[in-house]
Scaffold this motif. Structure first.
Motif, PDB file in Angstrom:
ATOM      1  N   ALA A  48      10.983   5.290  -6.645  1.00 60.51           N
ATOM      2  CA  ALA A  48      12.082   4.393  -6.285  1.00 60.51           C
ATOM      3  C   ALA A  48      12.233   4.242  -4.780  1.00 60.51           C
ATOM      4  N   GLY A  49      11.717   5.201  -4.048  1.00 65.49           N
ATOM      5  CA  GLY A  49      11.874   5.159  -2.598  1.00 65.49           C
ATOM      6  C   GLY A  49      13.215   5.693  -2.146  1.00 65.49           C
ATOM      7  N   TYR A  50      13.749   6.639  -2.890  1.00 61.75           N
ATOM      8  CA  TYR A  50      15.039   7.233  -2.545  1.00 61.75           C
ATOM      9  C   TYR A  50      14.812   8.542  -1.778  1.00 61.75           C
ATOM     10  N   ARG A  51      15.326   8.613  -0.556  1.00 64.39           N
ATOM     11  CA  ARG A  51      15.203   9.804   0.299  1.00 64.39           C
ATOM     12  C   ARG A  51      13.751  10.303   0.318  1.00 64.39           C
ATOM     13  N   VAL A  52      12.856   9.377   0.596  1.00 66.08           N
ATOM     14  CA  VAL A  52      11.420   9.593   0.469  1.00 66.08           C
ATOM     15  C   VAL A  52      10.926  10.778   1.290  1.00 66.08           C
TER      16      VAL A  52
ATOM     17  N   LEU B 113       0.827  -1.205   0.000  1.00 66.21           N
ATOM     18  CA  LEU B 113       0.000   0.000   0.000  1.00 66.21           C
ATOM     19  C   LEU B 113       0.865   1.260   0.000  1.00 66.21           C
ATOM     20  N   ALA B 114       1.935   1.255   0.790  1.00 70.02           N
ATOM     21  CA  ALA B 114       2.837   2.410   0.818  1.00 70.02           C
ATOM     22  C   ALA B 114       3.485   2.611  -0.549  1.00 70.02           C
ATOM     23  N   PHE B 115       3.952   1.536  -1.161  1.00 70.89           N
ATOM     24  CA  PHE B 115       4.567   1.629  -2.486  1.00 70.89           C
ATOM     25  C   PHE B 115       3.546   2.094  -3.519  1.00 70.89           C
ATOM     26  N   GLY B 116       2.366   1.492  -3.510  1.00 73.64           N
ATOM     27  CA  GLY B 116       1.311   1.899  -4.446  1.00 73.64           C
ATOM     28  C   GLY B 116       0.942   3.359  -4.283  1.00 73.64           C
ATOM     29  N   GLY B 117       0.851   3.818  -3.050  1.00 77.72           N
ATOM     30  CA  GLY B 117       0.547   5.223  -2.803  1.00 77.72           C
ATOM     31  C   GLY B 117       1.623   6.144  -3.343  1.00 77.72           C
TER      32      GLY B 117
ATOM     33  N   GLY C  45       7.102   8.004   6.183  1.00 78.56           N
ATOM     34  CA  GLY C  45       8.123   7.334   5.399  1.00 78.56           C
ATOM     35  C   GLY C  45       7.548   6.584   4.218  1.00 78.56           C
ATOM     36  N   GLY C  46       8.433   5.959   3.488  1.00 83.62           N
ATOM     37  CA  GLY C  46       8.064   5.296   2.242  1.00 83.62           C
ATOM     38  C   GLY C  46       7.732   3.839   2.363  1.00 83.62           C
ATOM     39  N   GLY C  47       7.902   3.278   3.534  1.00 81.76           N
ATOM     40  CA  GLY C  47       7.620   1.850   3.700  1.00 81.76           C
ATOM     41  C   GLY C  47       8.819   0.994   3.386  1.00 81.76           C
ATOM     42  N   ARG C  48       8.588  -0.315   3.418  1.00 86.26           N
ATOM     43  CA  ARG C  48       9.693  -1.267   3.251  1.00 86.26           C
ATOM     44  C   ARG C  48      10.132  -1.460   1.811  1.00 86.26           C
TER      45      ARG C  48
ATOM     46  N   ALA D 137      11.483   0.126  -0.835  1.00 86.37           N
ATOM     47  CA  ALA D 137      12.140   1.391  -1.153  1.00 86.37           C
ATOM     48  C   ALA D 137      13.630   1.155  -1.358  1.00 86.37           C
ATOM     49  N   PHE D 138      14.200   1.961  -2.227  1.00 84.77           N
ATOM     50  CA  PHE D 138      15.640   1.911  -2.463  1.00 84.77           C
ATOM     51  C   PHE D 138      16.386   2.267  -1.199  1.00 84.77           C
ATOM     52  N   GLN D 139      15.918   3.274  -0.511  1.00 82.82           N
ATOM     53  CA  GLN D 139      16.537   3.716   0.743  1.00 82.82           C
ATOM     54  C   GLN D 139      15.421   3.852   1.766  1.00 82.82           C
ATOM     55  N   ARG D 140      15.289   2.876   2.619  1.00 81.16           N
ATOM     56  CA  ARG D 140      14.186   2.880   3.582  1.00 81.16           C
ATOM     57  C   ARG D 140      14.356   3.998   4.579  1.00 81.16           C
ATOM     58  N   SER D 141      13.207   4.623   4.900  1.00 77.44           N
ATOM     59  CA  SER D 141      13.273   5.717   5.883  1.00 77.44           C
ATOM     60  C   SER D 141      12.561   5.346   7.143  1.00 77.44           C
TER      61      SER D 141
END
Length: 140
Positions: A79-83, A21-25, A131-134, A136-140
């Motif tokens: 990509a989930g980089y520095r979200v 859900l976090a990625f989809g969002g 945060g961006g969730g699990r 992600a390129f760089q998890r926050s």
């Protein structure tokens, strides 16, 4: 006399679904930025004319900055980089563009665009907060 108690219905996502859900969002909210950045790249003259019509200085520089923020920020968000940082930057960009380009609130179309930008900023602030969730390129 019989009393009934209401039980709370669990409405939150299951832990297994939360990363998806976090990625989809992130993908859905980033899509408008990526598409807008690509649009500016494919029609720079029209974009510059629109920037000039808003009375902003240095329209070529503003175009380059907008493409960088929209395309770069949108792709980084996907990509989930520095979200958190990217989400804050895109939220600020959304508010600035609402104020600069959609400030004629008496015009129904501009009113809708203004509050669309405000709503996007709100969603992005949620991403910045949580945060961006699990996924992600760089998890926050």
């Amino acid at each position: 006399m019989t009393t009934t108690t209401a039980t709370a219905v669990e409405t939150s996502a299951t832990p297994a679904a939360q990363p998806l859900l976090a990625f989809g969002g992130r993908v859905l909210i980033a899509a408008i930025f990526v598409l807008s950045g690509l649009s500016k790249l494919t029609a720079p003259a029209a974009s510059i004319a629109y920037i000039q019509s808003a009375g902003l200085p240095l329209p070529q520089l503003a175009l380059a900055a907008a493409v960088l923020v929209e395309l770069g920020g949108g792709l980084a968000l996907i990509a989930g980089y520095r979200v958190r940082l990217v989400a804050l930057a895109l939220a600020g960009f959304s508010i600035v563009t609402a104020l600069a380009f959609h400030n004629q609130l008496g015009d129904q179309n501009q009113f809708i665009h203004f509050f669309k930008n405000v709503a996007m900023a709100g969603g992005l602030l949620q991403v910045a907060a949580f945060g961006g969730g699990r996924i992600a390129f760089q998890r926050s």
